[in-house]
Write a protein that holds these residues in place. Structure first.
Motif, PDB file in Angstrom:
ATOM      1  N   GLY A  46       1.340   2.979   7.132  1.00  0.00           N
ATOM      2  CA  GLY A  46       1.497   2.954   5.681  1.00  0.00           C
ATOM      3  C   GLY A  46       0.167   2.710   4.994  1.00  0.00           C
ATOM      4  O   GLY A  46      -0.839   2.426   5.643  1.00  0.00           O
ATOM      5  N   GLU A  47       0.161   2.843   3.677  1.00  0.00           N
ATOM      6  CA  GLU A  47      -1.085   2.710   2.921  1.00  0.00           C
ATOM      7  C   GLU A  47      -1.634   1.288   3.024  1.00  0.00           C
ATOM      8  O   GLU A  47      -0.868   0.333   3.203  1.00  0.00           O
ATOM      9  N   LEU A  48      -2.942   1.174   2.928  1.00  0.00           N
ATOM     10  CA  LEU A  48      -3.592  -0.135   3.034  1.00  0.00           C
ATOM     11  C   LEU A  48      -4.725  -0.226   2.020  1.00  0.00           C
ATOM     12  O   LEU A  48      -5.370   0.774   1.705  1.00  0.00           O
ATOM     13  N   ARG A  49      -4.948  -1.421   1.552  1.00  0.00           N
ATOM     14  CA  ARG A  49      -6.126  -1.641   0.709  1.00  0.00           C
ATOM     15  C   ARG A  49      -7.329  -1.802   1.631  1.00  0.00           C
ATOM     16  O   ARG A  49      -7.207  -2.062   2.815  1.00  0.00           O
ATOM     17  N   PHE A  50      -8.505  -1.626   1.028  1.00  0.00           N
ATOM     18  CA  PHE A  50      -9.742  -1.611   1.815  1.00  0.00           C
ATOM     19  C   PHE A  50      -9.868  -2.847   2.718  1.00  0.00           C
ATOM     20  O   PHE A  50     -10.133  -2.723   3.920  1.00  0.00           O
ATOM     21  N   ASN A  51      -9.659  -4.015   2.143  1.00  0.00           N
ATOM     22  CA  ASN A  51      -9.876  -5.228   2.933  1.00  0.00           C
ATOM     23  C   ASN A  51      -8.838  -5.408   4.044  1.00  0.00           C
ATOM     24  O   ASN A  51      -9.162  -5.918   5.115  1.00  0.00           O
ATOM     25  N   ALA A  52      -7.617  -4.978   3.774  1.00  0.00           N
ATOM     26  CA  ALA A  52      -6.576  -5.054   4.808  1.00  0.00           C
ATOM     27  C   ALA A  52      -6.921  -4.112   5.958  1.00  0.00           C
ATOM     28  O   ALA A  52      -6.777  -4.444   7.138  1.00  0.00           O
ATOM     29  N   LEU A  53      -7.419  -2.929   5.603  1.00  0.00           N
ATOM     30  CA  LEU A  53      -7.823  -1.950   6.611  1.00  0.00           C
ATOM     31  C   LEU A  53      -8.994  -2.504   7.427  1.00  0.00           C
ATOM     32  O   LEU A  53      -9.057  -2.358   8.651  1.00  0.00           O
ATOM     33  N   ARG A  54      -9.881  -3.188   6.730  1.00  0.00           N
ATOM     34  CA  ARG A  54     -11.046  -3.735   7.420  1.00  0.00           C
ATOM     35  C   ARG A  54     -10.643  -4.843   8.400  1.00  0.00           C
ATOM     36  O   ARG A  54     -11.212  -4.963   9.486  1.00  0.00           O
ATOM     37  N   ILE A  86      -4.811  -5.410 -12.644  1.00  0.00           N
ATOM     38  CA  ILE A  86      -5.914  -6.315 -12.935  1.00  0.00           C
ATOM     39  C   ILE A  86      -5.937  -7.379 -11.850  1.00  0.00           C
ATOM     40  O   ILE A  86      -4.995  -8.151 -11.727  1.00  0.00           O
ATOM     41  N   PRO A  87      -6.974  -7.408 -10.998  1.00  0.00           N
ATOM     42  CA  PRO A  87      -8.091  -6.452 -10.954  1.00  0.00           C
ATOM     43  C   PRO A  87      -7.641  -5.116 -10.370  1.00  0.00           C
ATOM     44  O   PRO A  87      -6.628  -5.072  -9.682  1.00  0.00           O
ATOM     45  N   PRO A  88      -8.386  -4.023 -10.642  1.00  0.00           N
ATOM     46  CA  PRO A  88      -7.992  -2.705 -10.144  1.00  0.00           C
ATOM     47  C   PRO A  88      -7.886  -2.706  -8.620  1.00  0.00           C
ATOM     48  O   PRO A  88      -8.678  -3.363  -7.936  1.00  0.00           O
ATOM     49  N   ARG A  89      -6.899  -1.987  -8.096  1.00  0.00           N
ATOM     50  CA  ARG A  89      -6.709  -1.943  -6.646  1.00  0.00           C
ATOM     51  C   ARG A  89      -6.921  -0.541  -6.136  1.00  0.00           C
ATOM     52  O   ARG A  89      -6.519   0.431  -6.782  1.00  0.00           O
ATOM     53  N   VAL A  90      -7.539  -0.452  -4.968  1.00  0.00           N
ATOM     54  CA  VAL A  90      -7.739   0.853  -4.342  1.00  0.00           C
ATOM     55  C   VAL A  90      -6.929   0.886  -3.053  1.00  0.00           C
ATOM     56  O   VAL A  90      -7.049  -0.022  -2.223  1.00  0.00           O
ATOM     57  N   GLU A  91      -6.106   1.899  -2.913  1.00  0.00           N
ATOM     58  CA  GLU A  91      -5.311   2.012  -1.698  1.00  0.00           C
ATOM     59  C   GLU A  91      -5.629   3.302  -0.955  1.00  0.00           C
ATOM     60  O   GLU A  91      -5.835   4.349  -1.565  1.00  0.00           O
ATOM     61  N   TYR A  92      -5.612   3.200   0.360  1.00  0.00           N
ATOM     62  CA  TYR A  92      -5.863   4.358   1.218  1.00  0.00           C
ATOM     63  C   TYR A  92      -4.587   4.731   1.958  1.00  0.00           C
ATOM     64  O   TYR A  92      -3.855   3.852   2.419  1.00  0.00           O
ATOM     65  N   SER A  93      -4.332   6.039   2.064  1.00  0.00           N
ATOM     66  CA  SER A  93      -3.171   6.504   2.823  1.00  0.00           C
ATOM     67  C   SER A  93      -3.517   7.823   3.509  1.00  0.00           C
ATOM     68  O   SER A  93      -4.541   8.445   3.215  1.00  0.00           O
ATOM     69  N   LEU A  94      -2.659   8.238   4.425  1.00  0.00           N
ATOM     70  CA  LEU A  94      -2.885   9.494   5.140  1.00  0.00           C
ATOM     71  C   LEU A  94      -2.304  10.671   4.351  1.00  0.00           C
ATOM     72  O   LEU A  94      -1.238  10.553   3.755  1.00  0.00           O
ATOM     73  N   THR A  95      -2.988  11.783   4.373  1.00  0.00           N
ATOM     74  CA  THR A  95      -2.408  13.035   3.894  1.00  0.00           C
ATOM     75  C   THR A  95      -1.542  13.591   5.033  1.00  0.00           C
ATOM     76  O   THR A  95      -1.511  13.015   6.134  1.00  0.00           O
ATOM     77  N   GLU A  96      -0.893  14.713   4.806  1.00  0.00           N
ATOM     78  CA  GLU A  96      -0.067  15.295   5.860  1.00  0.00           C
ATOM     79  C   GLU A  96      -0.936  15.698   7.068  1.00  0.00           C
ATOM     80  O   GLU A  96      -0.568  15.430   8.218  1.00  0.00           O
TER      81      GLU A  96
END
Lengths: 129, 129
Positions: A46-54, A86-96
């Motif tokens: 599933g999608e993760l924020r940068f720090n969680a991924l790190r 607030i604060p803005p969040r960046v999330e990463y996820s996989l494309t197909e």
């Protein structure tokens, strides 16, 4: 491809990772790089924020993870989303296509994790020669 | 594993590639390295002599192929056989665990070769932002 066709490159093949000039080789390197591979498989859950991924990809530096994600995003394997918060969040996820690659990489990880014992044995045998 | 357990390493896991200290991570890197991956998949079609393998893995230097094969042999993925002949011949082939890994890597290559078009599209879109 280079403009001068090489004798050992089969021109009938659309993409051939065995040919040094084929762009598939570079793409393959991005998804199998030390950190690229782990980031893709980490995002399978599933999608993760940068720090969680790190935290998941233990040992990666902030800079290397950032460079890795940028290259995977550019290749269309990873989606980067800025969420209004607030604060803005960046999330990463996989494309197909990222998911397709990550599934195969996860299979490879399972296989190799199961081979650790036999590899250790092979190394001891090799080193004792 | 290091002797000092780290708080973020789950001690119940036998092998976890996501943990920086697990030897599975290093093994995984050997089989997914630029040349390791191509050498393993090239050997799926059968044993090859050094020079034939070098022609197949287009672009690899003699030294890099030699280092790569040595590391794959040490990990028990590749078998090196010296054949009694004049001049002596050395042949490389996959072990059973090498074959298991190579089959998965070949699937990954097929997938990525089929994605070259969509990756090119994604790159153009990304670069035009």
């Amino acid at each position: 491809m280079s403009e001068m066709p090489q004798a050992d490159v089969d021109p009938t093949l659309e993409a051939d990772v065995f040919s040094r000039n084929c762009s598939s080789r570079e793409i393959l390197q991005n998804v199998t790089s030390r950190w690229g591979l782990l980031a893709l498989v980490a995002l399978l859950d599933g999608e993760l924020r940068f720090n969680a991924l790190r935290r998941r990809v233990d040992g990666v530096s902030e800079r290397m993870l950032s460079v890795t994600l940028q290259s995977l995003e550019r290749d269309g394997y990873v989606r980067r989303e800025m969420l209004q918060a607030i604060p803005p969040r960046v999330e990463y996820s996989l494309t197909e296509s990222g998911r397709q690659v990550a599934v195969l990489l996860a299979g490879l990880i399972d296989l190799v994790e199961g081979q650790v014992g036999s590899v250790d044995g092979a190394r001891q045998e090799y080193d004792a020669r």
